[in-house]
Design a protein around this motif. Structure first.
Motif, PDB file in Angstrom:
ATOM      1  N   GLN A  33       7.809  15.260   1.876  1.00  0.00           N
ATOM      2  CA  GLN A  33       7.350  14.551   0.821  1.00  0.00           C
ATOM      3  C   GLN A  33       7.348  15.463  -0.678  1.00  0.00           C
ATOM      4  N   GLY A  37       8.823  14.386  -3.565  1.00  0.00           N
ATOM      5  CA  GLY A  37       8.170  14.125  -4.679  1.00  0.00           C
ATOM      6  C   GLY A  37       8.653  14.698  -5.563  1.00  0.00           C
ATOM      7  N   SER A 257      10.244   6.434  -4.104  1.00  0.00           N
ATOM      8  CA  SER A 257       9.944   7.968  -3.971  1.00  0.00           C
ATOM      9  C   SER A 257       8.334   7.584  -2.837  1.00  0.00           C
ATOM     10  N   GLN A 261       7.715   8.559   1.125  1.00  0.00           N
ATOM     11  CA  GLN A 261       6.668   9.267   1.277  1.00  0.00           C
ATOM     12  C   GLN A 261       5.751   8.695   2.362  1.00  0.00           C
ATOM     13  N   SER A 355      -0.791  16.182  -1.681  1.00  0.00           N
ATOM     14  CA  SER A 355      -0.004  16.312  -0.927  1.00  0.00           C
ATOM     15  C   SER A 355      -0.288  16.728   0.894  1.00  0.00           C
TER      16      SER A 355
END
Length: 386
Positions: A33, A37, A257, A261, A355
């Motif tokens: 992630q 990201g 993205s 994720q 995250s």
């Protein structure tokens, strides 16, 4: 609660291999992630900086017949005070001309500015590779590509021809490279007075340009500016309207993205939930004994919620460290020929923290199913069938 936490910790310690695998799974998910990201955000910021970072993000243009703004100083003043988002305001006098050199002619664009104001938008100071700015009348700087094509050097004079046939001579005081071939090949940059004189604009300009603090809110700032301007016969445009394809590409990157994720998060959640559910079956006898000794269903369920919390916390910390490791490796090995990273990595502390929090919450959510299973265990049946 303290008893539930102690038991949860003991269960994790007794199944070390299982615990390590879960933590690794969470940490890999968090690392992916953060890596994806940060990579996408870095790519977007790089694209924005290269395309509109050194250009006008909001432009006030005339709508009258002669395509000029007479009261441009008032426009600049109202733009500066209209919003704290607006910065780096500059007036410009532009026009299409022809450069006449020994062997040929070619079209160019003359751009007249107050150089100090324009430098804040276009970074001429950084782009100037030789010479100095055109501070006096009838001086100019030209692109490096144009200088090679025209065979012009510093202190040489260029001849510009207007559509009416009028000829003007400008002394070249510098060469620039703005990193965009079309600008380097066509722009002739001079001071405002010289451009107004050559284009017969008197004391008028053809546009007022500006930048904003948050480029992605340029459309909202432009809309508010258009509402407050008192000068008539002008329109306010922003880079989003002029770069629809770029904006669409940036949005597509963001959506991609987010999807990646989310799928990583779901995979982590399912993995934790299934492993902890198996743990309930494996530990059913111990849970049955605890219930027979008087532990409540709520406390039995809390054991697995605490397990999810501890697994998520450890996995998030390791995932953040792994993520930074991936980013560092990427910047060391994925390089351009000049040694700079292919994509500059953007470290967003808020995104990284988010995250980690999502990983912890996902682990706790994943523990709900095994927690409910444990609450439904009948201690008599478990011990009897143990």
């Amino acid at each position: 609660m303290r008893l539930s936490f102690t038991i949860a910790l003991r269960f994790l310690k007794s199944g070390k291999a299982q615990t390590v695998l879960i933590i690794l799974g969470i940490s890999v998910g968090v690392a992916v992630q953060i890596f994806i990201g940060s990579l996408i955000q870095g790519l977007q910021i790089s694209l924005v900086n290269k395309t509109i970072g050194s250009s006008s993000q909001i432009t006030i243009s005339p709508t009258n017949k002669d395509k000029t703004i007479k009261d441009w100083k008032r426009v600049m003043y109202e733009a500066k005070i209209s919003s704290p988002e607006i910065m780096n305001v500059s007036a410009a006098a532009d026009g299409a001309l022809t450069i006449d050199y020994d062997e040929d002619t070619s079209p160019v664009v003359i751009r007249g500015f107050n150089i100090e104001d324009a430098n804040k938008i276009y970074n001429f100071k950084e782009g100037l590779i030789e010479g100095s700015f055109p501070l006096k009348k009838d001086e100019a700087i030209i692109g490096f590509d144009l200088s090679k094509r025209a065979g012009v050097e510093i202190n040489d004079k260029i001849v510009l021809v207007s559509p009416s046939g009028a000829r003007s001579k400008l002394k070249v005081t510098g060469l620039f490279d703005l990193g965009v071939a079309s600008l380097n090949d066509t722009w002739v940059v001079t001071n405002l007075e010289t451009a107004q004189d050559i284009l017969s604009l008197d004391n008028k300009v053809t546009s007022v340009e500006m930048q904003v603090k948050n480029v992605f809110n340029a459309d909202l700032t432009a809309k508010a500016l258009a509402y407050t301007l008192s000068v008539k016969d002008v329109e306010v445009e922003n880079w989003k309207e002029q770069n629809a394809q770029l904006l669409s590409g940036l949005n597509g990157q963001s959506v991609s993205s987010y999807m990646i994720q989310v799928f990583v998060l779901v995979a982590v959640l399912l993995g934790i939930s299934s492993v902890l559910a198996i743990s309930v079956v494996q530990r059913s006898k111990q849970i049955g004994i605890l219930k027979a000794m008087g532990i409540k269903d709520k406390d039995a369920s809390s054991i697995f919620v605490f397990q999810g919390l501890m697994l998520g916390l450890l996995g998030a910390i390791m995932g953040i460290l792994f993520g930074f490791g991936l980013l560092l490796s990427f910047t060391r090995f994925a390089l351009n020929p000049d040694g700079s990273p292919v994509v500059p990595i953007y470290i967003n502390n808020g995104f990284i923290a988010l995250s980690g929090i999502f990983a912890i919450l996902s682990s706790m959510i994943a523990s709900v199913i095994p927690a409910r299973l444990s609450s439904k265990l009948n201690p008599i049946e478990v011990i009897k069938n143990g």
